[in-house]
Design an enzyme around this catalytic site. Structure first.
Site, PDB file in Angstrom:
ATOM      1  N   GLU A   1       0.828  -1.221   0.000  1.00  0.00           N
ATOM      2  CA  GLU A   1       0.000   0.000   0.000  1.00  0.00           C
ATOM      3  C   GLU A   1       0.858   1.265   0.000  1.00  0.00           C
ATOM      4  O   GLU A   1       0.374   2.343   0.326  1.00  0.00           O
ATOM      5  CB  GLU A   1      -0.953   0.015   1.213  1.00  0.00           C
ATOM      6  CG  GLU A   1      -1.833  -1.201   1.373  1.00  0.00           C
ATOM      7  CD  GLU A   1      -2.859  -1.408   0.250  1.00  0.00           C
ATOM      8  OE1 GLU A   1      -2.903  -0.569  -0.675  1.00  0.00           O
ATOM      9  OE2 GLU A   1      -3.578  -2.408   0.302  1.00  0.00           O
TER      10      GLU A   1
ATOM     11  N   HIS B   1      -2.896   2.161   8.407  1.00  0.00           N
ATOM     12  CA  HIS B   1      -3.939   1.315   7.813  1.00  0.00           C
ATOM     13  C   HIS B   1      -4.118   0.083   8.684  1.00  0.00           C
ATOM     14  O   HIS B   1      -3.144  -0.620   8.971  1.00  0.00           O
ATOM     15  CB  HIS B   1      -3.524   0.908   6.397  1.00  0.00           C
ATOM     16  CG  HIS B   1      -4.374  -0.168   5.800  1.00  0.00           C
ATOM     17  ND1 HIS B   1      -5.753  -0.083   5.710  1.00  0.00           N
ATOM     18  CD2 HIS B   1      -4.049  -1.374   5.259  1.00  0.00           C
ATOM     19  CE1 HIS B   1      -6.225  -1.172   5.136  1.00  0.00           C
ATOM     20  NE2 HIS B   1      -5.218  -1.978   4.858  1.00  0.00           N
TER      21      HIS B   1
ATOM     22  N   HIS C   1      -6.957  -3.325   9.792  1.00  0.00           N
ATOM     23  CA  HIS C   1      -8.132  -4.141   9.441  1.00  0.00           C
ATOM     24  C   HIS C   1      -9.067  -4.195  10.652  1.00  0.00           C
ATOM     25  O   HIS C   1      -9.112  -5.195  11.370  1.00  0.00           O
ATOM     26  CB  HIS C   1      -7.689  -5.536   9.005  1.00  0.00           C
ATOM     27  CG  HIS C   1      -6.944  -5.553   7.703  1.00  0.00           C
ATOM     28  ND1 HIS C   1      -6.457  -6.700   7.131  1.00  0.00           N
ATOM     29  CD2 HIS C   1      -6.624  -4.541   6.852  1.00  0.00           C
ATOM     30  CE1 HIS C   1      -5.857  -6.398   5.980  1.00  0.00           C
ATOM     31  NE2 HIS C   1      -5.943  -5.094   5.796  1.00  0.00           N
TER      32      HIS C   1
ATOM     33  N   GLU D   1     -18.090  11.761  22.350  1.00  0.00           N
ATOM     34  CA  GLU D   1     -16.766  12.286  22.003  1.00  0.00           C
ATOM     35  C   GLU D   1     -16.495  12.260  20.495  1.00  0.00           C
ATOM     36  O   GLU D   1     -15.601  12.966  20.014  1.00  0.00           O
ATOM     37  CB  GLU D   1     -15.671  11.492  22.717  1.00  0.00           C
ATOM     38  CG  GLU D   1     -15.530  10.075  22.206  1.00  0.00           C
ATOM     39  CD  GLU D   1     -14.226   9.394  22.658  1.00  0.00           C
ATOM     40  OE1 GLU D   1     -14.202   8.162  22.652  1.00  0.00           O
ATOM     41  OE2 GLU D   1     -13.260  10.090  22.991  1.00  0.00           O
TER      42      GLU D   1
ATOM     43  N   HIS E   1     -12.726  -4.048   3.946  1.00  0.00           N
ATOM     44  CA  HIS E   1     -11.267  -4.176   4.049  1.00  0.00           C
ATOM     45  C   HIS E   1     -10.707  -3.551   5.328  1.00  0.00           C
ATOM     46  O   HIS E   1     -10.026  -4.232   6.089  1.00  0.00           O
ATOM     47  CB  HIS E   1     -10.616  -3.538   2.799  1.00  0.00           C
ATOM     48  CG  HIS E   1      -9.135  -3.710   2.733  1.00  0.00           C
ATOM     49  ND1 HIS E   1      -8.454  -3.936   1.558  1.00  0.00           N
ATOM     50  CD2 HIS E   1      -8.183  -3.679   3.694  1.00  0.00           C
ATOM     51  CE1 HIS E   1      -7.163  -4.057   1.825  1.00  0.00           C
ATOM     52  NE2 HIS E   1      -6.973  -3.896   3.107  1.00  0.00           N
TER      53      HIS E   1
HETATM   54  P1  13P Z   1       1.197  -5.518   3.072  1.00  0.00           P
HETATM   55  O1  13P Z   1       1.636  -6.751   3.825  1.00  0.00           O
HETATM   56  O2  13P Z   1       1.761  -5.469   1.675  1.00  0.00           O
HETATM   57  O3  13P Z   1       1.437  -4.266   3.864  1.00  0.00           O
HETATM   58  O4  13P Z   1      -0.374  -5.643   2.843  1.00  0.00           O
HETATM   59  C1  13P Z   1      -1.250  -5.756   3.937  1.00  0.00           C
HETATM   60  C2  13P Z   1      -2.535  -5.092   3.706  1.00  0.00           C
HETATM   61  O5  13P Z   1      -3.248  -4.812   4.647  1.00  0.00           O
HETATM   62  C3  13P Z   1      -2.956  -4.749   2.320  1.00  0.00           C
HETATM   63  O6  13P Z   1      -4.062  -3.893   2.314  1.00  0.00           O
HETATM   64 ZN    ZN Z   2      -5.222  -3.988   4.178  1.00  0.00          ZN
END
Ligand code: 13P
Ligand code: ZN
Length: 276
Positions: A116, A140, A142, A170, A211
């Site tokens: 990413e 980023h 999940h 909040e 995602h």
């Molecule tokens: P990477 O291991 O390449 O960082 O990918 C993980 C991920 O969350 C892709 O969206």
């Molecule tokens: Zn991801």
């Protein structure tokens, strides 16, 4: 100064480990990047490796020409970062055009920066300009509850922002600009990076349907805290929606009577009334 002993490295590792312990980084899920300050680059310059070959970023970020970033490696597990940061992380340097990078530290067993990287760098470029150089962290993760909500709420900035705001007092204070939402897209390339960076012009939080989430912030605490707050509000909303009292089917009074016969117990009729 030893690179592993710098404040920014320690902050980065702690944040990654905190995220792992929240359950947001299964396997190699998620990635993190930090834009080094000029004095941090000078502090570690004597300990950087001889430059490797230039590699294409996969997009153009002229606004970040010559900058250094600490990033997670592609395919590396967040749970291993604290154990072996030199294997899991890299410090990269961008060229004068902002189209190539080269590795100056880390990834000692091989590998490349996160897939990413285009989204991270395009977000950094937008935020560097808009915040007058203040934002330095792009994260980023999940995040389970935000992901769950992308299956049941309309994928609109308006709906997500309003619903998340309503879950905790909040929230509008912590993310007053709201959140942006990107519909499902193939991750890991320039296309999703373009769409995300466009939303980062308006928001510090961008949700990727089915995602996860991206957040931008000034430092590790503020960026982690922002993502944590949004994910917690999503958790509350999931619980609220989960308590929807309308049952589609249930055990009926006649089922209870049959059960009573079958198991030879007495179930008083006063409890077996017809519900409205
Ligand atoms: P990477 O291991 O390449 O960082 O990918 C993980 C991920 O969350 C892709 O969206
Ligand atoms: Zn991801």
């Amino acid at each position: 100064m030893k690179i592993l002993e710098t404040r920014f490295m320690q902050g980065f590792i702690k944040m990654a480990d905190d995220g792992y312990h929240q359950g947001w980084h299964e396997r190699n899920g998620g990635n993190l990047s930090y834009r080094l300050k000029p004095d941090e680059v000078e502090l570690i310059r004597p300990r950087l490796n001889a430059p490797g070959d230039w590699q294409p970023i996969g997009t153009e970020v002229p606004g970040l020409a010559g900058e250094f970033f600490l990033v997670t490696g592609s395919g590396k597990y967040f749970r291993n970062i604290i154990v072996d940061p030199e294997v899991c992380l890299a410090i990269i340097e961008l060229d004068d055009a902002g189209v190539n990078y080269r590795i100056r530290w880390g990834l000692v067993e091989g590998g490349r920066p996160t897939s990413e990287l285009p989204t991270h760098l395009m977000n950094h470029e937008v935020k560097k300009k808009l915040t007058n150089d203040r934002h330095r962290v792009i994260y980023h993760a999940h995040t389970t509850n935000i992901i769950a909500l992308t299956f049941v709420l309309p994928l609109s900035d308006k709906v997500f922002t309003r619903e998340l705001w309503e879950t905790a007092t909040e929230c509008p204070v912590v993310f007053p600009d709201g959140v942006g939402v990107v519909g499902w897209m193939v991750p890991g390339g320039r296309e999703i990076a373009l769409k995300t960076a466009e939303l980062m012009e308006k928001y510090d939080v961008v949700i990727w349907a089915h995602h996860g989430m991206f957040c931008s912030g000034e430092d590790f605490d503020l960026t982690f805290g922002l993502l944590h707050t949004v994910e917690k509000s999503a958790e509350i909303l999931v619980k609220i929606l989960s308590m929807n009292p309308r049952k589609l089917q249930t055990i009926t009074p006649d089922n209870f009577r049959d059960l009573a016969k079958g198991f030879n117990v007495t179930l008083p009729e006063e409890f077996l009334y017809e519900k409205p």
